[in-house]
Design an enzyme around this catalytic site. Sequence first.
Site, mmCIF file in Angstrom:
data_model
loop_
_atom_site.group_PDB
_atom_site.id
_atom_site.type_symbol
_atom_site.label_atom_id
_atom_site.label_comp_id
_atom_site.label_asym_id
_atom_site.label_seq_id
_atom_site.Cartn_x
_atom_site.Cartn_y
_atom_site.Cartn_z
ATOM 1 N N THR A 153 0.872 -1.180 0.000
ATOM 2 C CA THR A 153 0.000 0.000 0.000
ATOM 3 C C THR A 153 0.911 1.233 0.000
ATOM 4 O O THR A 153 1.409 1.600 -1.054
ATOM 5 C CB THR A 153 -0.975 0.003 1.200
ATOM 6 O OG1 THR A 153 -0.259 -0.286 2.397
ATOM 7 C CG2 THR A 153 -2.056 -1.039 0.996
ATOM 8 N N LYS A 179 3.790 -6.953 4.054
ATOM 9 C CA LYS A 179 3.569 -5.534 3.772
ATOM 10 C C LYS A 179 3.161 -4.846 5.058
ATOM 11 O O LYS A 179 2.767 -5.492 6.010
ATOM 12 C CB LYS A 179 2.506 -5.320 2.709
ATOM 13 C CG LYS A 179 1.148 -5.765 3.152
ATOM 14 C CD LYS A 179 0.023 -4.803 2.909
ATOM 15 C CE LYS A 179 0.369 -3.382 3.134
ATOM 16 N NZ LYS A 179 -0.655 -2.736 4.026
ATOM 17 N N THR A 190 -1.919 -1.682 7.859
ATOM 18 C CA THR A 190 -2.314 -3.083 7.915
ATOM 19 C C THR A 190 -1.062 -3.904 7.684
ATOM 20 O O THR A 190 -0.344 -3.686 6.717
ATOM 21 C CB THR A 190 -3.358 -3.421 6.848
ATOM 22 O OG1 THR A 190 -4.592 -2.844 7.220
ATOM 23 C CG2 THR A 190 -3.562 -4.925 6.750
ATOM 24 N N GLU A 276 6.659 4.441 8.506
ATOM 25 C CA GLU A 276 6.474 5.787 7.961
ATOM 26 C C GLU A 276 7.368 6.788 8.658
ATOM 27 O O GLU A 276 7.261 7.017 9.851
ATOM 28 C CB GLU A 276 5.021 6.207 8.112
ATOM 29 C CG GLU A 276 4.185 5.595 7.029
ATOM 30 C CD GLU A 276 2.750 6.020 7.101
ATOM 31 O OE1 GLU A 276 2.348 6.503 8.158
ATOM 32 O OE2 GLU A 276 2.048 5.847 6.106
ATOM 33 N N ASN A 400 1.138 11.300 7.610
ATOM 34 C CA ASN A 400 -0.177 11.003 8.164
ATOM 35 C C ASN A 400 -1.115 12.194 8.194
ATOM 36 O O ASN A 400 -2.319 12.036 8.352
ATOM 37 C CB ASN A 400 -0.032 10.376 9.544
ATOM 38 C CG ASN A 400 0.501 8.971 9.416
ATOM 39 O OD1 ASN A 400 -0.155 8.124 8.834
ATOM 40 N ND2 ASN A 400 1.710 8.748 9.898
ATOM 41 N N SER A 405 -3.580 14.411 0.123
ATOM 42 C CA SER A 405 -3.204 15.407 -0.882
ATOM 43 C C SER A 405 -2.488 14.741 -2.036
ATOM 44 O O SER A 405 -2.187 13.576 -2.008
ATOM 45 C CB SER A 405 -2.331 16.474 -0.247
ATOM 46 O OG SER A 405 -1.147 15.885 0.265
#
Lengths: 405, 405
Positions: A153, A179, A190, A276, A400, A405
């Site tokens: 993702t 993932k 996830t 992230e 996050n 955008s």
Amino acid sequence: MAVNFTVFEQFKAVDGIRLGVAQAHVRYANRDDMVVIELAEGSSVAGVFTTNAFCAAPVHISKAHLQQTAPRYLLINTGNANAGTGKAGFANATRSCELLAQATGVKAAEVLPFSTGVIGEPLNMPAFERGIPAALDNLSADNWARAAKGIMTTDTLPKGYSTQFDVNGKTVTITGISKGAGMIMPNMATMLGFIGTDAGIAPGLLQSWCKELADCSFNRITIDGDTSTNDSCMLMATGRSGVQINDVASPEAQLVFSKLKEAFQILAQAIVRDGEGATKFVTIEVGGAASQKEALDVAYTVAHSPLVKTAMFASDANWGRILAAVGRSGVQNFDLDKVQIYLDDVQIVEDGGRREAYTEADGAAVFARTEFRVRIELGRGNAREELWTCDFSHEYVTINANYRS
Amino acid sequence: MAVNFTVFEQFKAVDGIRLGVAQAHVRYANRDDMVVIELAEGSSVAGVFTTNAFCAAPVHISKAHLQQTAPRYLLINTGNANAGTGKAGFANATRSCELLAQATGVKAAEVLPFSTGVIGEPLNMPAFERGIPAALDNLSADNWARAAKGIMTTDTLPKGYSTQFDVNGKTVTITGISKGAGMIMPNMATMLGFIGTDAGIAPGLLQSWCKELADCSFNRITIDGDTSTNDSCMLMATGRSGVQINDVASPEAQLVFSKLKEAFQILAQAIVRDGEGATKFVTIEVGGAASQKEALDVAYTVAHSPLVKTAMFASDANWGRILAAVGRSGVQNFDLDKVQIYLDDVQIVEDGGRREAYTEADGAAVFARTEFRVRIELGRGNAREELWTCDFSHEYVTINANYRS
């Protein structure tokens, strides 16, 4: 900016497993977003699923199907998590199983569905009508690398691992993909893991191993404490290598288990490395705890503390923040004077206070590393646990806060 | 960039309370960093303290002194938390009480010490020798505004509140100051609250009120889930107004309690409004819970979720993130179909799924406000709780990653 992450390329085929990948346009065009994993007859599958009370429709259905019969197919889509979708979500997940079952001549209950992506949107069923035949068209034992990309993702890199080893003169292969723990558009992390082996493993043993393996890998990583509605970790054993594991105490079993553990941990840690905004890969180890729960409570409290995580990002070995997180972890009757804290080989807290010989330069040198270990000794018992996490950076907020955008 | 924050200026003196403020140079020069609060004889004091297992030396000593006798002085320093300082920290905190006791002719046990600031550094005792006489030199009933500044650490604005009201023809005054939940250099948020009234309140009642009041104010705010080693909230009652509260059920008691509650909540909420990097002030309300604990578990899980907090920062009404946080809050046997979620007056989740009439524009309009309420109805019982929090911004990371620069 994944941390010490090398994309795995040397995938070995697992005899009895084929993978098909397609551009189904579940949410986006021009990317692989549907994966079918086919298992040879006689294979066994075990799974561990999210503990989130609001688990998604495909999780419910995969659990139910696993109870009924041995699965022949796994069907994975990205782009839509089919979570928070009510009765329609169940109907759509069921329908997706039926579509794959019809195309392959198996029963719908022999298909396990997995979804990851946006929450609360109806599943795009035409994508399944389009994607399933396309994925079946390219079923191949050599499709692991493409499948690793097909389940991504917001992961920045595909995650995979493969190993081969000898058991009594026969070659056993373990190959897996995962993932992760980017927050996915537009909702949450996830974690998915699919690990296959051509060893034969008795179904009851496979399930207990899968739980045990997840508990030392996928259940020991944390980016931000948020648990997804769709997390799933599946272990598939085809038996095609001719190696059969029935006795958990045998040397063969111990070897296969240790190799599976290595695969699970590498695949899980890859999720943290690609977390992230992660700039550091950090192991939190808690020893001397009175119980496993206590060790985990302390480890997670430290790993989730925004103050500790921002200090890691800043390469600031802020032992006060670590100590304060330990103190609020809920452990009863804590004796501060017994607490020792180490950053790699540097002891920073001795008997509950700053170690006299400790210098900020020593601590800063460890925190400046891209990988390091925070070891906390509680002096209360013999339980020990470790987990893996990352730091908390500007990039995390950017990702996050800006994902639409 | 505090959220809807107006610096309070209309402080009313509380008969029986005088405050002295000094530049003691505990850590920095050229700022007020020591406050002495003097209580007239016959006053009562109650306190609620941090639950962090590693509470600081001054917390231990304040608790012990409160058990022994009625306090006459509170001694507050910023710049150094005297936490994680071992036996030397206890000796220094005790010594600071002795210094103030000697200068005023009371017993050391009649002094309560409070410290906030850096962790793990020895307390600067010459600063106390310098600061205590200087603070005593300017003791005044009209020093609340200066004291509000004197207890600040990384707070961007001083926090105070004052109110007067009539009880059976007599004027009762309540005045308080607080400091907050910026992460303080270089370690963590410490919340301090000092609230005085000239009502007379029986000591046993004062302690039970202080706990009850903290539980609906200072114990219901959260910036990032980190609990300080030094949090303290003190309620002081001098009785000088001539109004004496003995019967908790009397209308007078109820009036005084409601006014105290208002003061506690305003002072606590001011800490959130001035939270590090805060751009939104958010109320999280959880109703329909089976128990108070369940309501709080859900509310805190939502309030601490970095995903929810970054969505608030981004003005993105991401109901999937809220729902997922509710789902992982540990509530057993959750029935998703009974969950309703509202953003102010906009219902976004109906019976566990996105409300059909809901539009992203409606949700975004609420999340774009600088103040809004997230109300979560669980449909399981009658317990209801609310707490206050803020969003999670780039500024938060900047402040907490860069504090040493």
